[in-house]
Design an enzyme around this catalytic site. Structure first.
Site, PDB file in Angstrom:
ATOM      1  N   ARG A 162      -9.267   1.348   9.384  1.00 42.96           N
ATOM      2  CA  ARG A 162      -8.802   0.000   9.728  1.00 42.96           C
ATOM      3  C   ARG A 162      -9.934  -0.864  10.275  1.00 42.96           C
ATOM      4  NH1 ARG A 162      -3.164   0.751   9.055  1.00 42.96           N
ATOM      5  NH2 ARG A 162      -1.990  -0.785  10.190  1.00 42.96           N
ATOM      6  N   ARG A 209      11.238  -0.974  11.912  1.00 39.83           N
ATOM      7  CA  ARG A 209      10.130  -0.521  12.747  1.00 39.83           C
ATOM      8  C   ARG A 209       9.959  -1.480  13.928  1.00 39.83           C
ATOM      9  NH1 ARG A 209       5.237   0.145   8.535  1.00 39.83           N
ATOM     10  NH2 ARG A 209       4.210  -0.816  10.313  1.00 39.83           N
ATOM     11  N   LYS A 243       0.820  -1.214   0.000  1.00 45.67           N
ATOM     12  CA  LYS A 243       0.000   0.000   0.000  1.00 45.67           C
ATOM     13  C   LYS A 243       0.859   1.271   0.000  1.00 45.67           C
ATOM     14  CE  LYS A 243      -2.129  -0.722   3.914  1.00 45.67           C
ATOM     15  NZ  LYS A 243      -1.534  -1.994   4.357  1.00 45.67           N
ATOM     16  N   ARG A 296      -0.665  -8.302  13.688  1.00 38.15           N
ATOM     17  CA  ARG A 296      -1.205  -7.335  12.717  1.00 38.15           C
ATOM     18  C   ARG A 296      -2.050  -8.043  11.661  1.00 38.15           C
ATOM     19  NH1 ARG A 296       4.254  -5.102  11.119  1.00 38.15           N
ATOM     20  NH2 ARG A 296       3.223  -3.725   9.621  1.00 38.15           N
ATOM     21  N   ARG A 333      11.480  -5.416   4.210  1.00 41.05           N
ATOM     22  CA  ARG A 333      11.314  -4.008   4.605  1.00 41.05           C
ATOM     23  C   ARG A 333      12.128  -3.720   5.864  1.00 41.05           C
ATOM     24  NH1 ARG A 333       5.363  -1.943   5.286  1.00 41.05           N
ATOM     25  NH2 ARG A 333       5.351  -2.978   7.294  1.00 41.05           N
TER      26      ARG A 333
END
Ligand code: AMP
Length: 190
Positions: free
Chosen positions: A88, A136, A13, A147, A127
Site C-alpha cells: 500500500r 464493513r 481488485k 481511504r 458493496r
C-alpha cells in the site's frame, strides 16, 4: 506466478483476484480480508488494527509485511499468488522486494485497475448493501474519503515505482466484470 493487483478502494481488485484464483489456481491474498478476520477473532493484531481500519488509515507496515511474509510461505502459495491490497506504500513495496530477493524469487507483474474516482462511492455503497453479515466498518462515505486520500498520497506512487521496473500493466476497470477479467487474462497472458 506472483502478481500484485493495484487500484483504489472499489476498483474491483478483490472481485477480479477471486476470479483469477478460480480460473487459474493462483491464491488470492487480501491483507484487508486477513486483517478483518483478525479483528473478528479478537487477536492481538486485530485489536491493534480495528480502530485504524474503521477510520480508513493504514495499519503499521511491520504488521502487514509479517502477515504477507508468513502467508506466502504456506504450501498452497507454491503455484503462485495474487497480492490484493498489498503493498500500500513504497516502504511495503521495498520490504516485499527484499523478501522475494531473499527467497530468490521475483514478481511477474503488477496489474493496475484504472477507474474514474467518481464511481467509487457508488460502488462502495453497493458493496456495503451486499456484504453478508452487514457492511464493513469502513464502507461509509467518511472512511471512504480517507481511504481515497490515503490511496492517492501513499499507494498511487507505486504505479511509478513498478512502471520503472517495467512490470506494470494497466487495464480499464470501468468495463463490465467479465470484460475486465478477459482484459486481465490477456494482459497477463493467462
Ligand atoms: P482493503 O480490504 O484492502 O480495502 O483494506 C481495508 C483496510 O485494511 C485498509 O483501509 C487498511 O486500514 C487495512 N489494510 C489492508 N491492507 C493494508 C496494507 N497493505 N497496509 C496497511 N493497511 C492495510
Amino acid at each position: 506466478m506472483k502478481l500484485i493487483f493495484l487500484g483504489p478502494p472499489g476498483a474491483g481488485k478483490g472481485t477480479q483476484a477471486q476470479r483469477i484464483q478460480e480460473n487459474h489456481g493462483l491464491v488470492q491474498l487480501s491483507t484487508g480480508d486477513m486483517l478483518r478476520a483478525a479483528v473478528a477473532a479478537g487477536t492481538e493484531v486485530g485489536k491493534k488494527a480495528e480502530e485504524i481500519m474503521a477510520r480508513g488509515d493504514l495499519v503499521p507496515d511491520d504488521v502487514v509485511v509479517s502477515i504477507i511474509s508468513e502467508r506466502t510461505q504456506q504450501p498452497d502459495c507454491a503455484k503462485g499468488y495474487i497480492l490484493d491490497g498489498f503493498p500500500r506504500n513504497v516502504a511495503q513495496a521495498q520490504a516485499l522486494d527484499k523478501m522475494l530477493a531473499e527467497r530468490g524469487e521475483s514478481l511477474d507483474a503488477v496489474l493496475e485497475l484504472k477507474v474514474d474516482p467518481k464511481i467509487l462511492l457508488s460502488r462502495i455503497e453497493t458493496r456495503a448493501s451486499e456484504t453478508a453479515g452487514g457492511p464493513r466498518a469502513d464502507d461509509n462515505a467518511e472512511a471512504l474519503k480517507k481511504r481515497l486520500d490515503v490511496y492517492m498520497a501513499q499507494t498511487a506512487p507505486l504505479i511509478e515505482y513498478y512502471g520503472k521496473k517495467d512490470i506494470l500493466k494497466s487495464v480499464d476497470g470501468m468495463k463490465s466484470i467479465d470484460e475486465v477479467t478477459a482484459e486481465i487474462e490477456a494482459a497477463l497472458k493467462l
